[in-house]
Structures are given as C-alpha cells and as structure tokens.
Design a protein around this motif. Structure first.
Motif, PDB file in Angstrom:
ATOM      1  N   UNK B 101     -48.289 -94.548 -68.239  1.00 33.06           N
ATOM      2  CA  UNK B 101     -47.565 -95.825 -68.090  1.00 33.06           C
ATOM      3  C   UNK B 101     -48.035 -96.595 -66.854  1.00 33.06           C
ATOM      4  N   UNK B 102     -49.016 -96.035 -66.132  1.00 36.59           N
ATOM      5  CA  UNK B 102     -49.537 -96.626 -64.882  1.00 36.59           C
ATOM      6  C   UNK B 102     -48.392 -96.973 -63.938  1.00 36.59           C
ATOM      7  N   UNK B 103     -47.558 -95.988 -63.780  1.00 33.50           N
ATOM      8  CA  UNK B 103     -46.336 -96.135 -62.972  1.00 33.50           C
ATOM      9  C   UNK B 103     -46.683 -95.810 -61.513  1.00 33.50           C
ATOM     10  N   UNK B 104     -46.832 -96.827 -60.716  1.00 30.42           N
ATOM     11  CA  UNK B 104     -47.267 -96.619 -59.320  1.00 30.42           C
ATOM     12  C   UNK B 104     -46.064 -96.504 -58.385  1.00 30.42           C
ATOM     13  N   UNK B 107     -45.528 -99.195 -52.036  1.00 26.52           N
ATOM     14  CA  UNK B 107     -46.423 -98.995 -50.880  1.00 26.52           C
ATOM     15  C   UNK B 107     -45.778 -98.202 -49.740  1.00 26.52           C
ATOM     16  N   UNK B 108     -44.536 -98.593 -49.374  1.00 28.21           N
ATOM     17  CA  UNK B 108     -43.917 -97.977 -48.189  1.00 28.21           C
ATOM     18  C   UNK B 108     -43.488 -96.520 -48.410  1.00 28.21           C
ATOM     19  N   UNK B 109     -43.551 -96.050 -49.653  1.00 30.78           N
ATOM     20  CA  UNK B 109     -43.162 -94.646 -49.912  1.00 30.78           C
ATOM     21  C   UNK B 109     -44.372 -93.718 -49.985  1.00 30.78           C
ATOM     22  N   UNK B 110     -45.571 -94.295 -49.861  1.00 30.29           N
ATOM     23  CA  UNK B 110     -46.806 -93.516 -50.056  1.00 30.29           C
ATOM     24  C   UNK B 110     -46.910 -92.313 -49.103  1.00 30.29           C
ATOM     25  N   UNK B 111     -46.703 -92.579 -47.817  1.00 31.73           N
ATOM     26  CA  UNK B 111     -46.905 -91.529 -46.812  1.00 31.73           C
ATOM     27  C   UNK B 111     -45.900 -90.382 -46.995  1.00 31.73           C
ATOM     28  N   UNK B 112     -44.638 -90.782 -47.169  1.00 30.29           N
ATOM     29  CA  UNK B 112     -43.581 -89.782 -47.365  1.00 30.29           C
ATOM     30  C   UNK B 112     -43.848 -88.968 -48.641  1.00 30.29           C
ATOM     31  N   UNK B 184     -37.060 -95.380 -57.947  1.00 32.07           N
ATOM     32  CA  UNK B 184     -36.319 -96.371 -57.156  1.00 32.07           C
ATOM     33  C   UNK B 184     -37.043 -97.726 -57.179  1.00 32.07           C
ATOM     34  N   UNK B 185     -36.256 -98.753 -57.228  1.00 27.53           N
ATOM     35  CA  UNK B 185     -36.810-100.112 -57.216  1.00 27.53           C
ATOM     36  C   UNK B 185     -37.160-100.637 -58.601  1.00 27.53           C
TER      37      UNK B 185
END
Lengths: 110, 232
Positions: B101-104, B107-112, B184-185
């Motif tokens: 589904x190309x569910x990305x 951005x701000x959750x990448x590191x965590x 989320x989001x």
C-alpha cells in the motif's frame, strides 16, 4: 538394577499384545520366572512416561466386571525402540558374559 | 479401603485433574483385580495385601507427577516454536502490507521508529534463540523417572521459556508501538484492518505462551509439595 531397565521391561511385556496395568505386571512376573517382584504401582508411572514419549498408545475399555480399564499397546515407535534395546542388551550381555568368563579363567590355577 | 487408597493417590495429583481421575480409575481397577486373584478368603485381608503390594502412594504420585510434567513440557516446547512462527508470519504480513500500500511513516517519527525497530528485532531473535534452545532441551532428553530430577529439568526449561516469552513480549510491545506510529495521523479506513489483525494475532500468540508457561510453573509448584510432604 531393575529400576534402570523398567521401561524396557514394560515394553517387552507389551510385545505380546495390548494389556492393562495389572496384566503387564502379571506378564513381567510370569516371563521372569517370578524373579522380578517390584512394587506394582511403579509400573503406572512407566506406562504414562512411555505413552508421553510416543512409545505406547492407550485407550479406555470396559472390563467384564464393568469397571473402566486403560489398555496399553506398543506403537510403531515403541516396537522400534524395543528392537533397538534388544540389540543393545544382547551386545551388553555378550560383553559381560565374556568379561566374567575371562575373569574366572584368569583366576584358575595354570 | 481400596477406594480410600485410590482417592488419596488422586488427591496428591490434584494439580492435574485429568491425570488424577485417570489414575484413580486405573488404580481401583488394578487393586480390585488383584483382590479377585487373591486366594485368601478374607476380602479385607486381600484388599490390605493388594494395597501393600501396590506400594507407597507418595512415591507413585511423585513418579506420575514427573511423567505428567515431562509431557506438558514437551507440548510447551512445540507451542513455543509455533507461537514464534505465528508471530513471525504476522510481522511479515504487516510489513508486506505496508509495502503493497506504500504506507510511509511520517517524517518526525523516523528516528524513533528506527530505534524501536532495533529493539523489536533484537527481542524477537532473543525469543527465537530461547525458544529453539528450550524445545531442543526437552526434545532431546527422555523423561526423567523421578520428580527431583524432573524438577531440575523444568527449572532450566522454564528459564529458557522465560527468555523466549520475555523476548516475545518485548517484540510484540515494540510492534504495537511501531504499528501505532504507522497508523497515527491517518483517517480510519479499511487499510487499517491488516495491521490491526496481525497485531491481534501477535498479542494472542504471546498471551497463549504466557498462559502455558504459567500453567507449568503452577503445576511444578504443586508437584513440589509432594516432595516436601515426602521429606516431612
């Protein structure tokens, strides 16, 4: 000495065909020429252990008296395990026989 | 007399009701047959002799407990392997769904998410190592005939189970956090179904394992009382 070989003895007693606990003990007593007198209750843990290991299967039947009776029989794995143990025992028996025989010969005066 | 003896033996195996019932019926059948075969005319004396020949109920109960616990350990060994496989499949299904589904991730959750991913993988592989070691430990050894040696084996097995279960719980929790981050989001939609379903499978698998391991620990504690009362 008997304790360490109880599982093999129980498997051998069931080689003649399916039997319940009491009949297994009777068979052990008969085939050993009444030499093996073990507490009868100790056969049940061995039967349960062998069943859990897949060497025996069991099912409930109804005895002539009307009581429920658990009958045990060898599985294919149990038959193979018994055959393996027979080979090991025969080799062990020959080896011990040879050792004791030689020991006796060694002690005899020349 | 026979019923009382069989009942007392069954009482000692109270940690496993099915086993207790089976043993009571087997023992009663055995003793009555023994009485029937007794040449003595006195039925009470014949019962007393049959019970004496049967042996110490405490010792027999301890040996039966060892056989029962060994069987349960074998089942748990298989359960651990199946549970780990189940969780692995659920994880892979979810990741495949995200790719499909190309569910990305935002951005701000990448590191965590990366940190959680490391925890997730480490915990999962720890569980795999513990689970396989536990299964191999049980599968390669024949059942111990006595309760003390069986208990020692159970202790080691439970330690490996605890490692596997702890690892799986950590992996499932980090999967839950990662899934929550991923969802989320976004507006609720049918796309949520696969991630939520696979999470439910993971939680159910982990709960199943915890239940089984707790059950063995509980039974072992009850069986240990047999040894204590024997020693007393």
């Amino acid at each position: 000495m008997l304790k360490g070989h109880l599982d093999m003895i129980v498997l051998a007693a069931l080689a003649a065909g399916p039997a319940h606990g009491y009949a297994v003990i009777e068979e052990i007593r008969r085939r050993s020429g009444e030499k093996f007198e073990l507490p009868e209750g100790t056969v049940y843990p061995a039967l349960h252990r062998l069943e859990a290991a897949g060497l025996l299967a069991s099912r409930w039947t109804t005895a002539d008296s009307g009581r429920r009776r658990r009958v045990y029989s060898l599985t294919r794995r149990g038959e193979r395990a018994l055959a393996d143990q027979r080979v090991v025992w025969e080799q062990f028996s020959i080896a011990i026989g040879g050792l004791l025989g030689r020991a006796r010969t060694g002690k005899s005066p020349a | 007399m026979i019923s009382e003896y069989a009942e007392s033996l069954a009482d000692k195996l109270g940690f496993d009701r099915l086993l207790a019932r089976r043993v009571r019926q087997e023992v009663e059948d055995h003793l009555w047959e023994s009485v029937a075969a007794d040449p003595a005319g006195d039925p009470l004396e014949a019962q007393r002799r049959a019970i004496a020949r049967f042996g110490d109920p405490q010792l027999i109960a301890a040996q039966l407990a060892a056989a029962s616990l060994a069987e349960r350990m074998r089942k748990i060994g298989v359960t651990i392997v199946l549970v780990i496989a189940g969780i692995f499949v659920a994880m892979k299904m979810r990741v495949a769904w995200y790719e499909l589904t190309q569910w990305a991730l935002c951005e701000n959750a990448q590191e965590f998410s990366e940190t959680m991913g490391i925890i997730d993988r480490s915990a999962f592989w720890l569980a795999v190592a513990g689970g396989i070691a536990g299964w191999a430990y049980i599968a390669r050894r024949p059942a111990a005939p006595s309760l003390p040696s069986c208990q020692e084996r159970i202790r080691r097995f439970l330690l490996l189970c605890a490692i596997a279960t702890g690892g799986l719980i950590a992996a499932v929790i980090s999967d839950g956090v990662l899934t929550a981050l991923r969802l989320s989001g976004w507006e609720w939609s049918a796309y949520f179904l696969i991630p939520l379903l696979t999470m439910a499978i993971e939680i159910a698998c982990a709960a199943l394992l915890v239940f089984h391991v707790r059950e063995v620990a509980r039974r072992m504690a009850r069986a240990a009382q047999l040894l204590k009362s024997e020693a007393a």
